[in-house]
Design a protein around this motif. Structure first.
Motif, PDB file in Angstrom:
ATOM      1  N   VAL A 161       4.143  -3.980  -8.178  1.00  0.00           N
ATOM      2  CA  VAL A 161       3.267  -2.920  -8.673  1.00  0.00           C
ATOM      3  C   VAL A 161       3.522  -2.725 -10.166  1.00  0.00           C
ATOM      4  O   VAL A 161       4.652  -2.477 -10.581  1.00  0.00           O
ATOM      5  CB  VAL A 161       3.498  -1.579  -7.933  1.00  0.00           C
ATOM      6  CG1 VAL A 161       2.547  -0.512  -8.462  1.00  0.00           C
ATOM      7  CG2 VAL A 161       3.345  -1.739  -6.432  1.00  0.00           C
ATOM      8  N   VAL A 162       2.476  -2.849 -10.958  1.00  0.00           N
ATOM      9  CA  VAL A 162       2.549  -2.577 -12.396  1.00  0.00           C
ATOM     10  C   VAL A 162       1.843  -1.239 -12.625  1.00  0.00           C
ATOM     11  O   VAL A 162       0.758  -1.005 -12.098  1.00  0.00           O
ATOM     12  CB  VAL A 162       1.882  -3.698 -13.225  1.00  0.00           C
ATOM     13  CG1 VAL A 162       1.761  -3.306 -14.681  1.00  0.00           C
ATOM     14  CG2 VAL A 162       2.672  -4.993 -13.079  1.00  0.00           C
ATOM     15  N   VAL A 214       0.844  -1.198   0.000  1.00  0.00           N
ATOM     16  CA  VAL A 214       0.000   0.000   0.000  1.00  0.00           C
ATOM     17  C   VAL A 214       0.879   1.249   0.000  1.00  0.00           C
ATOM     18  O   VAL A 214       0.660   2.174  -0.775  1.00  0.00           O
ATOM     19  CB  VAL A 214      -0.972  -0.009   1.206  1.00  0.00           C
ATOM     20  CG1 VAL A 214      -1.667   1.333   1.350  1.00  0.00           C
ATOM     21  CG2 VAL A 214      -1.991  -1.137   1.052  1.00  0.00           C
ATOM     22  N   THR A 215       1.900   1.273   0.844  1.00  0.00           N
ATOM     23  CA  THR A 215       2.800   2.421   0.934  1.00  0.00           C
ATOM     24  C   THR A 215       3.520   2.663  -0.383  1.00  0.00           C
ATOM     25  O   THR A 215       3.627   3.809  -0.848  1.00  0.00           O
ATOM     26  CB  THR A 215       3.815   2.217   2.082  1.00  0.00           C
ATOM     27  OG1 THR A 215       3.089   2.058   3.307  1.00  0.00           O
ATOM     28  CG2 THR A 215       4.763   3.386   2.202  1.00  0.00           C
ATOM     29  N   LEU A 216       4.025   1.596  -1.013  1.00  0.00           N
ATOM     30  CA  LEU A 216       4.712   1.735  -2.302  1.00  0.00           C
ATOM     31  C   LEU A 216       3.761   2.244  -3.376  1.00  0.00           C
ATOM     32  O   LEU A 216       4.093   3.175  -4.117  1.00  0.00           O
ATOM     33  CB  LEU A 216       5.310   0.391  -2.738  1.00  0.00           C
ATOM     34  CG  LEU A 216       6.490  -0.132  -1.948  1.00  0.00           C
ATOM     35  CD1 LEU A 216       6.826  -1.554  -2.389  1.00  0.00           C
ATOM     36  CD2 LEU A 216       7.689   0.776  -2.101  1.00  0.00           C
ATOM     37  N   LEU A 258      -5.807   6.268  -1.898  1.00  0.00           N
ATOM     38  CA  LEU A 258      -4.577   6.963  -2.233  1.00  0.00           C
ATOM     39  C   LEU A 258      -4.088   7.880  -1.125  1.00  0.00           C
ATOM     40  O   LEU A 258      -2.903   8.156  -1.041  1.00  0.00           O
ATOM     41  CB  LEU A 258      -4.788   7.793  -3.512  1.00  0.00           C
ATOM     42  CG  LEU A 258      -5.108   6.996  -4.775  1.00  0.00           C
ATOM     43  CD1 LEU A 258      -5.385   7.951  -5.933  1.00  0.00           C
ATOM     44  CD2 LEU A 258      -3.974   6.046  -5.121  1.00  0.00           C
ATOM     45  N   GLY A 259      -4.987   8.402  -0.330  1.00  0.00           N
ATOM     46  CA  GLY A 259      -4.597   9.322   0.717  1.00  0.00           C
ATOM     47  C   GLY A 259      -4.591  10.770   0.246  1.00  0.00           C
ATOM     48  O   GLY A 259      -4.149  11.664   0.963  1.00  0.00           O
ATOM     49  N   ARG A 291      -5.841   5.649 -10.107  1.00  0.00           N
ATOM     50  CA  ARG A 291      -6.482   4.539  -9.388  1.00  0.00           C
ATOM     51  C   ARG A 291      -5.438   3.485  -9.079  1.00  0.00           C
ATOM     52  O   ARG A 291      -4.633   3.137  -9.932  1.00  0.00           O
ATOM     53  CB  ARG A 291      -7.589   3.905 -10.228  1.00  0.00           C
ATOM     54  CG  ARG A 291      -8.753   4.828 -10.490  1.00  0.00           C
ATOM     55  CD  ARG A 291      -9.883   4.132 -11.192  1.00  0.00           C
ATOM     56  NE  ARG A 291     -10.484   3.122 -10.307  1.00  0.00           N
ATOM     57  CZ  ARG A 291     -11.117   2.039 -10.755  1.00  0.00           C
ATOM     58  NH1 ARG A 291     -11.237   1.821 -12.048  1.00  0.00           N
ATOM     59  NH2 ARG A 291     -11.651   1.182  -9.914  1.00  0.00           N
ATOM     60  N   LEU A 292      -5.488   2.968  -7.863  1.00  0.00           N
ATOM     61  CA  LEU A 292      -4.589   1.913  -7.420  1.00  0.00           C
ATOM     62  C   LEU A 292      -5.448   0.723  -7.006  1.00  0.00           C
ATOM     63  O   LEU A 292      -6.235   0.823  -6.065  1.00  0.00           O
ATOM     64  CB  LEU A 292      -3.732   2.417  -6.250  1.00  0.00           C
ATOM     65  CG  LEU A 292      -2.724   1.458  -5.642  1.00  0.00           C
ATOM     66  CD1 LEU A 292      -1.689   1.009  -6.676  1.00  0.00           C
ATOM     67  CD2 LEU A 292      -2.033   2.116  -4.441  1.00  0.00           C
TER      68      LEU A 292
END
Length: 127
Positions: free
Chosen positions: A91-92, A10-12, A118-119, A29-30
């Motif tokens: 992560v892609v 999540v942090t990355l 995302l924060g 979007r993640l």
């Protein structure tokens, strides 16, 4: 990625998303793909308003990934600026020119995947 490093994922992802946002990436979007995708744990989608901006976003995100110690497994599309794909393993990252993102609609492949917060607020244009 194991459960003990879920927070790290999540942090990355959030750090890469913030890098894209810093250079005016849109509709960021993640998606959390753990257990849904064999080759990655998260996928980041970003739009740019022009081919030049797409390349700039990709460069910024790539630099942030290097700073975070993420290896670049592969990169495609940076010459055209229509769609840049960066594979950092866990992560892609997909950076699209707006019309290309709408045309390919990759996010619909993982419509059931949870979205990682995302924060920060991301700008929404077009897609």
């Amino acid at each position: 990625m194991s459960d003990s490093t879920a927070d790290e994922l999540v942090t990355l992802g959030q750090a890469l998303a913030r890098a894209a946002d810093d250079i005016k990436g849109e509709n960021i979007r993640l998606l959390d793909l753990r257990g849904r995708c064999a080759y990655t744990d998260a996928m980041l989608f970003v739009s740019g308003a022009s081919d030049r901006q797409v390349r700039a976003i990709a460069d910024r995100v790539s630099g942030k990934a290097t700073e975070l110690g993420l290896a670049m497994i592969g990169q495609e599309g940076s010459e055209s600026g229509n769609w840049v794909l960066m594979d950092h393993g866990d992560v892609v990252v997909h950076v699209f020119y707006r019309p290309a993102r709408m045309y390919y609609d990759l996010e619909s492949l993982w419509a059931d995947a949870p979205e990682i917060e995302l924060g920060f607020e991301t700008e929404s244009q077009g897609f």
